[in-house]
Motif scaffolding. Sequence first.
Motif, PDB file in Angstrom:
ATOM      1  N   TRP A   1      48.858 -11.888 -15.959  1.00  0.00           N
ATOM      2  CA  TRP A   1      47.807 -12.844 -16.288  1.00  0.00           C
ATOM      3  C   TRP A   1      46.712 -12.140 -17.077  1.00  0.00           C
ATOM      4  O   TRP A   1      46.480 -10.951 -16.910  1.00  0.00           O
ATOM      5  N   HIS A   2      46.029 -12.917 -17.932  1.00  0.00           N
ATOM      6  CA  HIS A   2      44.887 -12.377 -18.653  1.00  0.00           C
ATOM      7  C   HIS A   2      43.869 -13.481 -18.913  1.00  0.00           C
ATOM      8  O   HIS A   2      44.213 -14.672 -18.898  1.00  0.00           O
ATOM      9  N   LEU A   3      42.635 -13.094 -19.128  1.00  0.00           N
ATOM     10  CA  LEU A   3      41.610 -14.057 -19.501  1.00  0.00           C
ATOM     11  C   LEU A   3      41.935 -14.641 -20.869  1.00  0.00           C
ATOM     12  O   LEU A   3      42.498 -13.969 -21.732  1.00  0.00           O
ATOM     13  N   ALA A   4      41.584 -15.905 -21.075  1.00  0.00           N
ATOM     14  CA  ALA A   4      41.924 -16.583 -22.326  1.00  0.00           C
ATOM     15  C   ALA A   4      40.796 -17.525 -22.734  1.00  0.00           C
ATOM     16  O   ALA A   4      40.178 -18.190 -21.905  1.00  0.00           O
ATOM     17  N   GLY A   5      40.545 -17.568 -24.030  1.00  0.00           N
ATOM     18  CA  GLY A   5      39.596 -18.547 -24.547  1.00  0.00           C
ATOM     19  C   GLY A   5      38.143 -18.127 -24.519  1.00  0.00           C
ATOM     20  O   GLY A   5      37.282 -18.858 -25.006  1.00  0.00           O
TER      21      GLY A   5
ATOM     22  N   ALA B   1      42.131 -18.442 -17.401  1.00  0.00           N
ATOM     23  CA  ALA B   1      43.137 -17.380 -17.379  1.00  0.00           C
ATOM     24  C   ALA B   1      44.487 -18.003 -17.679  1.00  0.00           C
ATOM     25  O   ALA B   1      44.733 -19.178 -17.383  1.00  0.00           O
ATOM     26  N   LEU B   2      45.380 -17.201 -18.257  1.00  0.00           N
ATOM     27  CA  LEU B   2      46.674 -17.693 -18.717  1.00  0.00           C
ATOM     28  C   LEU B   2      47.784 -16.736 -18.315  1.00  0.00           C
ATOM     29  O   LEU B   2      47.631 -15.520 -18.392  1.00  0.00           O
ATOM     30  N   ARG B   3      48.906 -17.311 -17.892  1.00  0.00           N
ATOM     31  CA  ARG B   3      50.113 -16.528 -17.620  1.00  0.00           C
ATOM     32  C   ARG B   3      50.967 -16.548 -18.883  1.00  0.00           C
ATOM     33  O   ARG B   3      51.489 -17.588 -19.272  1.00  0.00           O
ATOM     34  N   GLY B   4      51.040 -15.426 -19.576  1.00  0.00           N
ATOM     35  CA  GLY B   4      51.821 -15.364 -20.778  1.00  0.00           C
ATOM     36  C   GLY B   4      50.942 -15.274 -22.021  1.00  0.00           C
ATOM     37  O   GLY B   4      49.738 -15.074 -21.932  1.00  0.00           O
ATOM     38  N   PRO B   5      51.539 -15.446 -23.217  1.00  0.00           N
ATOM     39  CA  PRO B   5      50.789 -15.324 -24.472  1.00  0.00           C
ATOM     40  C   PRO B   5      49.649 -16.346 -24.542  1.00  0.00           C
ATOM     41  O   PRO B   5      49.709 -17.410 -23.947  1.00  0.00           O
ATOM     42  N   ASP B   6      48.618 -16.012 -25.300  1.00  0.00           N
ATOM     43  CA  ASP B   6      47.456 -16.865 -25.466  1.00  0.00           C
ATOM     44  C   ASP B   6      47.657 -17.743 -26.694  1.00  0.00           C
ATOM     45  O   ASP B   6      47.545 -17.283 -27.818  1.00  0.00           O
ATOM     46  N   PRO B   7      47.954 -19.060 -26.511  1.00  0.00           N
ATOM     47  CA  PRO B   7      48.149 -19.928 -27.675  1.00  0.00           C
ATOM     48  C   PRO B   7      46.817 -20.258 -28.332  1.00  0.00           C
ATOM     49  O   PRO B   7      45.757 -20.077 -27.754  1.00  0.00           O
ATOM     50  N   THR B   8      46.870 -20.762 -29.549  1.00  0.00           N
ATOM     51  CA  THR B   8      45.643 -21.091 -30.267  1.00  0.00           C
ATOM     52  C   THR B   8      45.012 -22.365 -29.737  1.00  0.00           C
ATOM     53  O   THR B   8      43.807 -22.566 -29.842  1.00  0.00           O
TER      54      THR B   8
ATOM     55  N   TRP C   1      22.392 -31.920 -22.883  1.00  0.00           N
ATOM     56  CA  TRP C   1      23.269 -31.433 -21.827  1.00  0.00           C
ATOM     57  C   TRP C   1      22.741 -30.135 -21.232  1.00  0.00           C
ATOM     58  O   TRP C   1      22.049 -29.372 -21.908  1.00  0.00           O
ATOM     59  N   ARG C   2      23.087 -29.882 -19.960  1.00  0.00           N
ATOM     60  CA  ARG C   2      22.648 -28.677 -19.272  1.00  0.00           C
ATOM     61  C   ARG C   2      23.832 -28.003 -18.581  1.00  0.00           C
ATOM     62  O   ARG C   2      24.748 -28.667 -18.097  1.00  0.00           O
ATOM     63  N   VAL C   3      23.781 -26.682 -18.537  1.00  0.00           N
ATOM     64  CA  VAL C   3      24.848 -25.907 -17.892  1.00  0.00           C
ATOM     65  C   VAL C   3      24.754 -26.067 -16.379  1.00  0.00           C
ATOM     66  O   VAL C   3      23.689 -25.885 -15.791  1.00  0.00           O
ATOM     67  N   LEU C   4      25.894 -26.391 -15.760  1.00  0.00           N
ATOM     68  CA  LEU C   4      25.972 -26.508 -14.311  1.00  0.00           C
ATOM     69  C   LEU C   4      26.614 -25.272 -13.686  1.00  0.00           C
ATOM     70  O   LEU C   4      26.231 -24.848 -12.593  1.00  0.00           O
ATOM     71  N   ALA C   5      27.592 -24.683 -14.384  1.00  0.00           N
ATOM     72  CA  ALA C   5      28.302 -23.515 -13.836  1.00  0.00           C
ATOM     73  C   ALA C   5      29.057 -22.818 -14.950  1.00  0.00           C
ATOM     74  O   ALA C   5      29.391 -23.436 -15.967  1.00  0.00           O
ATOM     75  N   PRO C   6      29.354 -21.510 -14.777  1.00  0.00           N
ATOM     76  CA  PRO C   6      30.254 -20.844 -15.733  1.00  0.00           C
ATOM     77  C   PRO C   6      31.659 -21.411 -15.581  1.00  0.00           C
ATOM     78  O   PRO C   6      32.022 -21.946 -14.530  1.00  0.00           O
ATOM     79  N   LEU C   7      32.455 -21.298 -16.636  1.00  0.00           N
ATOM     80  CA  LEU C   7      33.830 -21.788 -16.625  1.00  0.00           C
ATOM     81  C   LEU C   7      34.706 -20.746 -17.313  1.00  0.00           C
ATOM     82  O   LEU C   7      34.543 -20.486 -18.509  1.00  0.00           O
ATOM     83  N   THR C   8      35.628 -20.153 -16.570  1.00  0.00           N
ATOM     84  CA  THR C   8      36.475 -19.101 -17.105  1.00  0.00           C
ATOM     85  C   THR C   8      37.940 -19.509 -16.995  1.00  0.00           C
ATOM     86  O   THR C   8      38.362 -20.060 -15.981  1.00  0.00           O
TER      87      THR C   8
ATOM     88  N   PRO D   1      33.628 -14.424 -16.265  1.00  0.00           N
ATOM     89  CA  PRO D   1      34.865 -13.691 -16.578  1.00  0.00           C
ATOM     90  C   PRO D   1      34.997 -12.379 -15.825  1.00  0.00           C
ATOM     91  O   PRO D   1      36.091 -12.034 -15.362  1.00  0.00           O
ATOM     92  N   GLU D   2      33.888 -11.647 -15.677  1.00  0.00           N
ATOM     93  CA  GLU D   2      33.967 -10.347 -15.006  1.00  0.00           C
ATOM     94  C   GLU D   2      34.267 -10.482 -13.518  1.00  0.00           C
ATOM     95  O   GLU D   2      34.731  -9.533 -12.877  1.00  0.00           O
ATOM     96  N   THR D   3      34.036 -11.662 -12.965  1.00  0.00           N
ATOM     97  CA  THR D   3      34.391 -11.902 -11.568  1.00  0.00           C
ATOM     98  C   THR D   3      35.858 -12.276 -11.438  1.00  0.00           C
ATOM     99  O   THR D   3      36.567 -11.782 -10.553  1.00  0.00           O
TER     100      THR D   3
END
Length: 222
Positions: free
Chosen positions: A87-91, A213-220, A204-211, A76-78
């Motif tokens: 735009w904003h980070l979401a989830g 982002a959303l344009r507009g309000p953040d839905p549930t 299961w094993r982590v392969l990569a981070p996943l971030t 996320p920080e990247t």
Amino acid sequence: MPFTDTAEAVRAWVHGWSASRGAAQPALSTWGFTVDVGLPGHVMRHVLPAADEETVHDITQRATAPGVWLKAFVPPETLEPWLAPGWHLAGGPGYLMCVPLAVAPTQAPVPIPAGYRLNTWTRDGVTRALVRTADGVFAARGQIAVTGDTAVVDQVETDPAHQRRGLGNLVMHSLTAAATEQGATAGVLGATPQGRALYERTGWRVLAPLTSALRGPDPTDT
């Protein structure tokens, strides 16, 4: 790992997720994939297997309508400084995870806990698992889409009132067993921090981070 690189896993995840959600066939571009989803708060999504600042800023600057999502495999920080205004980070933070299904620990028999019943069904290549109490109250669910030799786990959820009873493990076993029967040899999914703990317990094993982002309000519903 069942995939040779992250890009291969991303491709499998995009196509399986689209099949699971009944979204449009992913459209390939020079930087990744675009998927028409068709929901009010999730009109479409862009998925970038190898995100960089210039590409992310260009895409987010041109996408000005609300309900457009962007998925990138960086922390996320990247991603956040690369986003255009609006735009904003979401989830929250996420993870791309994978497993070789042929040797997944989830293939061991998993008993149904007392007081619950499990129903599974498959339509159009998507298998769903539903756990309810004996009197029919919702307890847990999940689904898996098989595309070729890859299966994508999606929408795994346990009701808070029924957590810590092994229902998540039961759902995962049911889904991956069904996918294996359909010929899948590798699994991939996008996980939240809470889901990561369950998935790691089942191999299961982590392969990569996943971030996201959303344009507009953040839905549930993401």
